[in-house]
Design a protein around this motif. Structure first.
Motif, PDB file in Angstrom:
ATOM      1  N   ARG A 121       0.820  -1.218   0.000  1.00 14.35           N
ATOM      2  CA  ARG A 121       0.000   0.000   0.000  1.00 14.35           C
ATOM      3  C   ARG A 121       0.854   1.269   0.000  1.00 14.35           C
ATOM      4  O   ARG A 121       0.550   2.223  -0.682  1.00 14.35           O
ATOM      5  CB  ARG A 121      -0.918   0.037   1.232  1.00 14.35           C
ATOM      6  N   THR A 122       1.925   1.274   0.818  1.00 16.79           N
ATOM      7  CA  THR A 122       2.749   2.483   0.957  1.00 16.79           C
ATOM      8  C   THR A 122       4.078   2.378   0.224  1.00 16.79           C
ATOM      9  O   THR A 122       4.749   3.382   0.038  1.00 16.79           O
ATOM     10  CB  THR A 122       3.048   2.771   2.440  1.00 16.79           C
ATOM     11  N   GLY A 123       4.473   1.155  -0.159  1.00 18.59           N
ATOM     12  CA  GLY A 123       5.770   0.950  -0.795  1.00 18.59           C
ATOM     13  C   GLY A 123       6.922   0.914   0.199  1.00 18.59           C
ATOM     14  O   GLY A 123       8.070   0.780  -0.192  1.00 18.59           O
ATOM     15  N   GLU A 124       6.615   1.003   1.481  1.00 14.53           N
ATOM     16  CA  GLU A 124       7.660   1.020   2.512  1.00 14.53           C
ATOM     17  C   GLU A 124       8.153  -0.386   2.818  1.00 14.53           C
ATOM     18  O   GLU A 124       7.426  -1.359   2.668  1.00 14.53           O
ATOM     19  CB  GLU A 124       7.123   1.661   3.795  1.00 14.53           C
TER      20      GLU A 124
ATOM     21  N   VAL B  18       8.618   0.303  13.994  1.00 15.32           N
ATOM     22  CA  VAL B  18       7.650  -0.763  13.720  1.00 15.32           C
ATOM     23  C   VAL B  18       6.229  -0.215  13.900  1.00 15.32           C
ATOM     24  O   VAL B  18       5.356  -0.458  13.066  1.00 15.32           O
ATOM     25  CB  VAL B  18       7.891  -1.993  14.624  1.00 15.32           C
ATOM     26  N   ASN B  19       6.003   0.551  14.959  1.00 15.07           N
ATOM     27  CA  ASN B  19       4.682   1.152  15.194  1.00 15.07           C
ATOM     28  C   ASN B  19       4.269   2.028  14.017  1.00 15.07           C
ATOM     29  O   ASN B  19       3.125   1.968  13.562  1.00 15.07           O
ATOM     30  CB  ASN B  19       4.683   1.997  16.475  1.00 15.07           C
ATOM     31  N   TYR B  20       5.190   2.835  13.525  1.00 14.20           N
ATOM     32  CA  TYR B  20       4.872   3.707  12.392  1.00 14.20           C
ATOM     33  C   TYR B  20       4.598   2.885  11.136  1.00 14.20           C
ATOM     34  O   TYR B  20       3.646   3.146  10.408  1.00 14.20           O
ATOM     35  CB  TYR B  20       6.003   4.707  12.143  1.00 14.20           C
ATOM     36  N   PHE B  21       5.422   1.881  10.897  1.00 11.97           N
ATOM     37  CA  PHE B  21       5.246   1.046   9.716  1.00 11.97           C
ATOM     38  C   PHE B  21       3.877   0.369   9.724  1.00 11.97           C
ATOM     39  O   PHE B  21       3.219   0.255   8.686  1.00 11.97           O
ATOM     40  CB  PHE B  21       6.357  -0.011   9.641  1.00 11.97           C
ATOM     41  N   MET B  22       3.429  -0.075  10.899  1.00 13.34           N
ATOM     42  CA  MET B  22       2.177  -0.828  11.011  1.00 13.34           C
ATOM     43  C   MET B  22       0.964   0.087  11.207  1.00 13.34           C
ATOM     44  O   MET B  22      -0.116  -0.381  11.546  1.00 13.34           O
ATOM     45  CB  MET B  22       2.285  -1.853  12.144  1.00 13.34           C
ATOM     46  N   ARG B  23       1.115   1.375  10.930  1.00 12.81           N
ATOM     47  CA  ARG B  23       0.031   2.343  11.094  1.00 12.81           C
ATOM     48  C   ARG B  23      -1.140   2.044  10.171  1.00 12.81           C
ATOM     49  O   ARG B  23      -1.014   1.286   9.215  1.00 12.81           O
ATOM     50  CB  ARG B  23       0.545   3.762  10.833  1.00 12.81           C
TER      51      ARG B  23
ATOM     52  N   ASP C 137      -3.410   7.400   8.334  1.00 13.74           N
ATOM     53  CA  ASP C 137      -2.057   7.749   8.776  1.00 13.74           C
ATOM     54  C   ASP C 137      -1.957   7.836  10.304  1.00 13.74           C
ATOM     55  O   ASP C 137      -1.062   8.467  10.834  1.00 13.74           O
ATOM     56  CB  ASP C 137      -1.567   9.044   8.127  1.00 13.74           C
ATOM     57  N   GLN C 138      -2.878   7.182  11.010  1.00 14.31           N
ATOM     58  CA  GLN C 138      -2.831   7.143  12.470  1.00 14.31           C
ATOM     59  C   GLN C 138      -1.959   5.991  12.936  1.00 14.31           C
ATOM     60  O   GLN C 138      -1.977   4.909  12.339  1.00 14.31           O
ATOM     61  CB  GLN C 138      -4.232   6.986  13.058  1.00 14.31           C
ATOM     62  N   THR C 139      -1.221   6.233  14.013  1.00 16.52           N
ATOM     63  CA  THR C 139      -0.376   5.194  14.591  1.00 16.52           C
ATOM     64  C   THR C 139      -0.897   4.808  15.970  1.00 16.52           C
ATOM     65  O   THR C 139      -1.652   5.543  16.595  1.00 16.52           O
ATOM     66  CB  THR C 139       1.093   5.659  14.732  1.00 16.52           C
ATOM     67  N   LYS C 140      -0.468   3.662  16.416  1.00 14.00           N
ATOM     68  CA  LYS C 140      -0.770   3.171  17.754  1.00 14.00           C
ATOM     69  C   LYS C 140       0.392   2.272  18.144  1.00 14.00           C
ATOM     70  O   LYS C 140       1.003   1.644  17.291  1.00 14.00           O
ATOM     71  CB  LYS C 140      -2.078   2.381  17.764  1.00 14.00           C
ATOM     72  N   SER C 141       0.691   2.220  19.412  1.00 13.92           N
ATOM     73  CA  SER C 141       1.726   1.299  19.866  1.00 13.92           C
ATOM     74  C   SER C 141       1.261  -0.123  19.609  1.00 13.92           C
ATOM     75  O   SER C 141       0.206  -0.536  20.103  1.00 13.92           O
ATOM     76  CB  SER C 141       2.011   1.494  21.358  1.00 13.92           C
ATOM     77  N   ILE C 142       2.028  -0.833  18.834  1.00 17.95           N
ATOM     78  CA  ILE C 142       1.712  -2.231  18.547  1.00 17.95           C
ATOM     79  C   ILE C 142       2.144  -3.059  19.753  1.00 17.95           C
ATOM     80  O   ILE C 142       3.248  -2.876  20.282  1.00 17.95           O
ATOM     81  CB  ILE C 142       2.427  -2.714  17.262  1.00 17.95           C
ATOM     82  N   ASP C 143       1.277  -3.945  20.189  1.00 19.83           N
ATOM     83  CA  ASP C 143       1.586  -4.797  21.327  1.00 19.83           C
ATOM     84  C   ASP C 143       2.837  -5.613  20.997  1.00 19.83           C
ATOM     85  O   ASP C 143       2.892  -6.294  19.959  1.00 19.83           O
ATOM     86  CB  ASP C 143       0.399  -5.714  21.618  1.00 19.83           C
TER      87      ASP C 143
ATOM     88  N   PRO D  48      10.496 -11.082   3.342  1.00 20.35           N
ATOM     89  CA  PRO D  48       9.745 -10.298   4.330  1.00 20.35           C
ATOM     90  C   PRO D  48       8.254 -10.570   4.214  1.00 20.35           C
ATOM     91  O   PRO D  48       7.754 -10.930   3.156  1.00 20.35           O
ATOM     92  CB  PRO D  48      10.071  -8.850   3.959  1.00 20.35           C
ATOM     93  N   TYR D  49       7.560 -10.412   5.341  1.00 25.68           N
ATOM     94  CA  TYR D  49       6.104 -10.469   5.298  1.00 25.68           C
ATOM     95  C   TYR D  49       5.582  -9.309   4.450  1.00 25.68           C
ATOM     96  O   TYR D  49       6.145  -8.218   4.475  1.00 25.68           O
ATOM     97  CB  TYR D  49       5.501 -10.248   6.686  1.00 25.68           C
ATOM     98  N   MET D  50       4.488  -9.534   3.745  1.00 25.42           N
ATOM     99  CA  MET D  50       3.725  -8.422   3.184  1.00 25.42           C
ATOM    100  C   MET D  50       2.674  -8.098   4.246  1.00 25.42           C
ATOM    101  O   MET D  50       1.844  -8.946   4.597  1.00 25.42           O
ATOM    102  CB  MET D  50       3.029  -8.779   1.874  1.00 25.42           C
ATOM    103  N   LEU D  51       2.724  -6.886   4.785  1.00 23.38           N
ATOM    104  CA  LEU D  51       1.745  -6.455   5.773  1.00 23.38           C
ATOM    105  C   LEU D  51       0.504  -5.958   5.049  1.00 23.38           C
ATOM    106  O   LEU D  51       0.566  -4.996   4.288  1.00 23.38           O
ATOM    107  CB  LEU D  51       2.316  -5.335   6.650  1.00 23.38           C
ATOM    108  N   LEU D  52      -0.610  -6.628   5.279  1.00 20.86           N
ATOM    109  CA  LEU D  52      -1.878  -6.207   4.693  1.00 20.86           C
ATOM    110  C   LEU D  52      -2.624  -5.275   5.637  1.00 20.86           C
ATOM    111  O   LEU D  52      -3.268  -4.335   5.202  1.00 20.86           O
ATOM    112  CB  LEU D  52      -2.745  -7.426   4.367  1.00 20.86           C
ATOM    113  N   SER D  53      -2.540  -5.573   6.921  1.00 22.74           N
ATOM    114  CA  SER D  53      -3.221  -4.752   7.917  1.00 22.74           C
ATOM    115  C   SER D  53      -2.539  -4.920   9.257  1.00 22.74           C
ATOM    116  O   SER D  53      -2.320  -6.041   9.712  1.00 22.74           O
ATOM    117  CB  SER D  53      -4.698  -5.175   8.026  1.00 22.74           C
ATOM    118  N   GLY D  54      -2.208  -3.805   9.868  1.00 18.27           N
ATOM    119  CA  GLY D  54      -1.670  -3.785  11.228  1.00 18.27           C
ATOM    120  C   GLY D  54      -2.689  -3.078  12.095  1.00 18.27           C
ATOM    121  O   GLY D  54      -3.808  -3.559  12.263  1.00 18.27           O
ATOM    122  N   TYR D  55      -2.317  -1.893  12.586  1.00  8.09           N
ATOM    123  CA  TYR D  55      -3.273  -1.095  13.355  1.00  8.09           C
ATOM    124  C   TYR D  55      -4.382  -0.605  12.419  1.00  8.09           C
ATOM    125  O   TYR D  55      -4.127  -0.242  11.274  1.00  8.09           O
ATOM    126  CB  TYR D  55      -2.588   0.113  13.996  1.00  8.09           C
ATOM    127  N   ARG D  56      -5.612  -0.624  12.929  1.00  7.64           N
ATOM    128  CA  ARG D  56      -6.755  -0.052  12.215  1.00  7.64           C
ATOM    129  C   ARG D  56      -7.454   0.932  13.133  1.00  7.64           C
ATOM    130  O   ARG D  56      -7.791   0.583  14.267  1.00  7.64           O
ATOM    131  CB  ARG D  56      -7.791  -1.118  11.862  1.00  7.64           C
TER     132      ARG D  56
END
Length: 189
Positions: free
Chosen positions: A51-54, A74-79, A84-90, A109-117
């Motif tokens: 989604r972001t190319g990151e 990691v928290n920013y990457f999984m936003r 564009d909201q971030t949250k501390s990932i457990d 590497p994993y392809m992250l489809l969804s982290g924090y929502r």
């Protein structure tokens, strides 16, 4: 991250250089549970976002200590990329992801489809799909939906389940695995 000095090195570049030399020392463990209890000297997470190319390739834990700046990245990457909201990932979720990756013995590497929502994103996804939980652990920063091209959904789910540390959902039709640090359970097919 920003430059530390006039030499042009960033903290990320230095951590990356360290990762390149330290990864060779990473233990290969037969069970992720040992890894989650501190059986390894380092923990590393590798992901990219379509989604972001990151991309992220980060050692986030060394000798029993989480690296604060690495966890922030990691928290920013999984936003939530939609808001564009971030949250501390457990940290338990990150550990499960890293342990499952280690068990599969791969470099991809994993392809992250969804982290924090965000709640807004989760509500929108619920309107589009009946498979989105109203109180999703994604909104608490406790879940990730991941894909690998070199491993099947079944292989990924088995590795995550071997951690015995949270929920593992198999979404074979959509080709991804959900990993979370909630109650130990499995679902899907």
């Amino acid at each position: 991250m920003r430059q530390n000095d006039s030499s042009g090195f960033t903290r990320r570049a230095l951590l990356g250089a360290f990762a390149a030399t330290a990864v060779a020392a990473t233990p290969t463990l037969s069970k992720a549970a040992g890894f989650l209890r501190g059986g390894g000297d380092i923990r590393r997470i590798r992901m990219y976002s379509g989604r972001t190319g990151e991309r992220l390739d980060m050692i986030y834990w060394i000798d029993g200590q989480y690296i604060k700046d690495a966890v922030k990245e990691v928290n920013y990457f999984m936003r939530d990329w939609r808001t564009d909201q971030t949250k501390s990932i457990d940290l338990r979720t990150i550990d499960i992801m890293a342990a499952a990756h280690n068990l599969m013995d791969i470099n991809e590497p994993y392809m992250l489809l969804s982290g924090y929502r965000s709640p807004q994103t989760n509500a929108m996804l619920r309107r589009r799909s009946r498979g989105v939980a109203k109180n999703s652990l994604h909104m608490k920063g406790q879940a990730a939906d991941l894909r690998l091209s070199s491993r099947s959904v079944s292989q990924m789910a088995r590795a995550a389940s071997a951690c015995s540390a949270g929920g593992v959902g198999r979404y074979s039709r959509s080709n991804f695995v959900h990993m979370d640090c909630g109650v130990v359970r499995t679902w899907g097919g």
